[in-house]
Design an enzyme around this catalytic site. Structure first.
Site, PDB file in Angstrom:
ATOM      1  N   ASP A   1      -2.755  19.385 -25.550  1.00 50.32           N
ATOM      2  CA  ASP A   1      -4.013  19.796 -26.293  1.00 50.32           C
ATOM      3  C   ASP A   1      -5.076  18.587 -26.306  1.00 50.32           C
ATOM      4  O   ASP A   1      -5.350  18.301 -27.647  1.00 50.32           O
ATOM      5  CB  ASP A   1      -3.880  20.606 -27.443  1.00 50.32           C
ATOM      6  CG  ASP A   1      -3.144  21.983 -26.930  1.00 50.32           C
ATOM      7  OD1 ASP A   1      -2.331  21.994 -26.345  1.00 50.32           O
ATOM      8  OD2 ASP A   1      -3.645  22.975 -27.415  1.00 50.32           O
TER       9      ASP A   1
ATOM     10  N   HIS B   1      -9.176  16.944 -29.185  1.00 50.62           N
ATOM     11  CA  HIS B   1      -9.130  18.407 -28.791  1.00 50.62           C
ATOM     12  C   HIS B   1     -10.473  18.922 -29.458  1.00 50.62           C
ATOM     13  O   HIS B   1     -11.008  18.312 -30.222  1.00 50.62           O
ATOM     14  CB  HIS B   1      -7.732  19.014 -29.245  1.00 50.62           C
ATOM     15  CG  HIS B   1      -7.404  20.250 -28.895  1.00 50.62           C
ATOM     16  ND1 HIS B   1      -7.763  20.913 -27.633  1.00 50.62           N
ATOM     17  CD2 HIS B   1      -6.821  21.374 -29.371  1.00 50.62           C
ATOM     18  CE1 HIS B   1      -7.764  21.974 -27.371  1.00 50.62           C
ATOM     19  NE2 HIS B   1      -6.941  22.600 -28.517  1.00 50.62           N
TER      20      HIS B   1
ATOM     21  N   HIS C   1      -3.437  25.780 -33.911  1.00 46.51           N
ATOM     22  CA  HIS C   1      -3.684  26.673 -32.852  1.00 46.51           C
ATOM     23  C   HIS C   1      -2.359  27.632 -32.905  1.00 46.51           C
ATOM     24  O   HIS C   1      -1.000  26.935 -33.039  1.00 46.51           O
ATOM     25  CB  HIS C   1      -4.174  26.261 -31.610  1.00 46.51           C
ATOM     26  CG  HIS C   1      -5.735  26.036 -31.467  1.00 46.51           C
ATOM     27  ND1 HIS C   1      -6.029  25.361 -30.437  1.00 46.51           N
ATOM     28  CD2 HIS C   1      -6.618  26.282 -32.263  1.00 46.51           C
ATOM     29  CE1 HIS C   1      -7.277  24.920 -30.678  1.00 46.51           C
ATOM     30  NE2 HIS C   1      -7.829  25.721 -31.818  1.00 46.51           N
TER      31      HIS C   1
ATOM     32  N   HIS D   1      -1.328  20.334 -34.120  1.00 46.06           N
ATOM     33  CA  HIS D   1      -2.427  21.012 -34.437  1.00 46.06           C
ATOM     34  C   HIS D   1      -2.056  22.614 -34.735  1.00 46.06           C
ATOM     35  O   HIS D   1      -0.903  23.019 -34.780  1.00 46.06           O
ATOM     36  CB  HIS D   1      -3.516  20.965 -33.634  1.00 46.06           C
ATOM     37  CG  HIS D   1      -3.552  21.599 -32.376  1.00 46.06           C
ATOM     38  ND1 HIS D   1      -2.651  21.326 -31.319  1.00 46.06           N
ATOM     39  CD2 HIS D   1      -4.284  22.650 -31.812  1.00 46.06           C
ATOM     40  CE1 HIS D   1      -2.495  22.184 -30.264  1.00 46.06           C
ATOM     41  NE2 HIS D   1      -3.652  23.092 -30.516  1.00 46.06           N
TER      42      HIS D   1
ATOM     43  N   HIS E   1       2.635  22.776 -21.290  1.00 44.54           N
ATOM     44  CA  HIS E   1       1.666  23.535 -21.970  1.00 44.54           C
ATOM     45  C   HIS E   1       0.680  24.104 -20.651  1.00 44.54           C
ATOM     46  O   HIS E   1      -0.296  23.529 -20.701  1.00 44.54           O
ATOM     47  CB  HIS E   1       0.851  22.616 -22.822  1.00 44.54           C
ATOM     48  CG  HIS E   1      -0.011  23.138 -23.757  1.00 44.54           C
ATOM     49  ND1 HIS E   1      -1.245  23.456 -23.283  1.00 44.54           N
ATOM     50  CD2 HIS E   1       0.079  23.761 -24.879  1.00 44.54           C
ATOM     51  CE1 HIS E   1      -2.062  24.311 -24.284  1.00 44.54           C
ATOM     52  NE2 HIS E   1      -1.138  24.429 -25.222  1.00 44.54           N
TER      53      HIS E   1
ATOM     54  N   ASP F   1      -0.595  29.076 -30.667  1.00 47.17           N
ATOM     55  CA  ASP F   1       0.604  28.869 -29.642  1.00 47.17           C
ATOM     56  C   ASP F   1       1.290  27.552 -30.012  1.00 47.17           C
ATOM     57  O   ASP F   1       2.433  27.283 -29.230  1.00 47.17           O
ATOM     58  CB  ASP F   1      -0.131  28.692 -28.139  1.00 47.17           C
ATOM     59  CG  ASP F   1      -1.104  27.426 -28.015  1.00 47.17           C
ATOM     60  OD1 ASP F   1      -1.719  27.335 -29.095  1.00 47.17           O
ATOM     61  OD2 ASP F   1      -1.453  27.178 -27.179  1.00 47.17           O
ATOM     62  N   HIS F   2       0.981  26.878 -31.098  1.00 44.33           N
ATOM     63  CA  HIS F   2       1.852  25.741 -31.442  1.00 44.33           C
ATOM     64  C   HIS F   2       2.265  25.813 -32.681  1.00 44.33           C
ATOM     65  O   HIS F   2       3.229  25.042 -33.462  1.00 44.33           O
ATOM     66  CB  HIS F   2       0.998  24.423 -31.613  1.00 44.33           C
ATOM     67  CG  HIS F   2       0.359  24.090 -30.210  1.00 44.33           C
ATOM     68  ND1 HIS F   2       0.743  22.874 -29.559  1.00 44.33           N
ATOM     69  CD2 HIS F   2      -0.628  24.724 -29.704  1.00 44.33           C
ATOM     70  CE1 HIS F   2       0.225  22.756 -28.397  1.00 44.33           C
ATOM     71  NE2 HIS F   2      -0.920  23.805 -28.327  1.00 44.33           N
TER      72      HIS F   2
END
Length: 304
Positions: free
Chosen positions: A206, A138, A63, A61, A265, A65-66
């Site tokens: 997530d 998520h 976000h 996805h 994670h 942090d990814h």
């Protein structure tokens, strides 16, 4: 053989000893990356693996942090004189997101090709990999990935001899090629037995626990799953933000029965995840609180 490395195991923000989420697979000279959080390039350098052979990047996805490490990685790949196309896979909106990030990486010497996911499940055959994307739960659209390496059946010498197949064709038939020779057509199914068990790594982060995760992780060689929280009393927070606790991940593994579970994670507040593993192992003994750089070399079972 399939090499797997967890380059980053952090969620939300990087720490001095923990980069953000990323996993790399290598097989037959082709590399596949899942997620590209901040620090992915540094983690690759520390591991001694090159970004240049990366042929595909799959995003769970969007976000930060990814995906926040992507612009720098693209620039590094370009500076390494890469010219081969790079395939990017992710939920719908991928091209728009990447185009925005490329404001700081506008010129690349290679083509970007986009595969946008909209269905709950999507299958891709790419190089040595078979990739199954499956939608999870998520607070934005998010996918998990199962990465498989198929394995052909055994070559049957007696069948080849009985059919009078020339020896000079055996090797190429064994590799799956169809051959025409002296007016006759020879196909791999004439000499190969049924497909044997390959290798499978399932990656999931997530999300809340959902049945589709168990379905894809069933009997996997390695199940990599988020464990955002290990501390007691975090269940409500996990539900609110649609993440998982260590114990929820372990219960999924118990049901799916992979050979091993790697947790990843972690919340930034979770500085010593290994301290919570005794209770996790009571649920699923083959569990590991993975750290950055953890690597596995998976090989086919020669008894199969």
């Amino acid at each position: 053989m399939l090499d797997i490395c967890l380059l980053g195991t952090g969620g939300m923000m990087p720490l001095p000893y923990r980069w953000l989420t990323s996993m790399m697979a290598r097989c037959d000279g082709s590399s596949l990356l899942i997620d590209c959080g901040e620090g992915t390039q540094i983690a690759l350098k520390e591991k001694g693996w090159s970004p240049k052979p990366i042929d595909m990047i799959c995003f769970t996805h969007y976000h930060a942090d990814h995906i926040s490490g992507l612009p720098g990685l693209l620039l590094t790949m370009g500076n390494a004189e890469r010219t081969e196309p790079l395939v990017l896979v992710g939920p719908r909106g991928l091209e728009r997101v990447v185009s925005a990030l490329r404001t700081i990486a506008p010129e690349l010497p290679f083509e970007l090709r986009f595969v946008e996911l909209s269905d709950p499940r999507h299958h891709l055959d790419f190089g040595p990999y078979q990739i199954d994307a499956y939608r999870v739960n998520h607070n934005v659209v998010c996918y998990g990935y199962a990465v498989s390496i198929p394995r052909k059946g055994r070559f049957d010498v007696e069948r080849a001899k009985a059919q009078g197949i020339p020896v000079r064709l055996w090797n190429r038939l064994q590799k799956g090629e169809t051959m025409e020779y002296e007016g006759a057509l020879y196909t791999p199914d004439m000499v190969l037995g049924p497909p044997r068990k390959g290798l499978k790594v399932v990656y999931c982060t997530d999300t809340r626990p959902v049945p589709v995760i168990v379905e894809f992780a069933k009997d996997a060689d390695l199940f990599i799953c988020e464990g955002m929280y290990g501390e007691e009393g975090k269940e409500a927070k996990a539900r609110e933000y649609k993440h998982m606790t260590f114990y929820e991940a372990a219960r999924l593994a118990k049901e799916a029965n992979p050979k091993a579970l790697w947790l990843t994670h972690y919340s930034p507040s979770l500085t010593r995840p290994e301290e919570y593993m005794d209770k996790v192992k009571e649920i699923f003994p083959a569990s590991i609180a993975a750290r950055d750089g953890r690597t596995a070399e998976l090989e086919f079972d020669e008894d199969e």
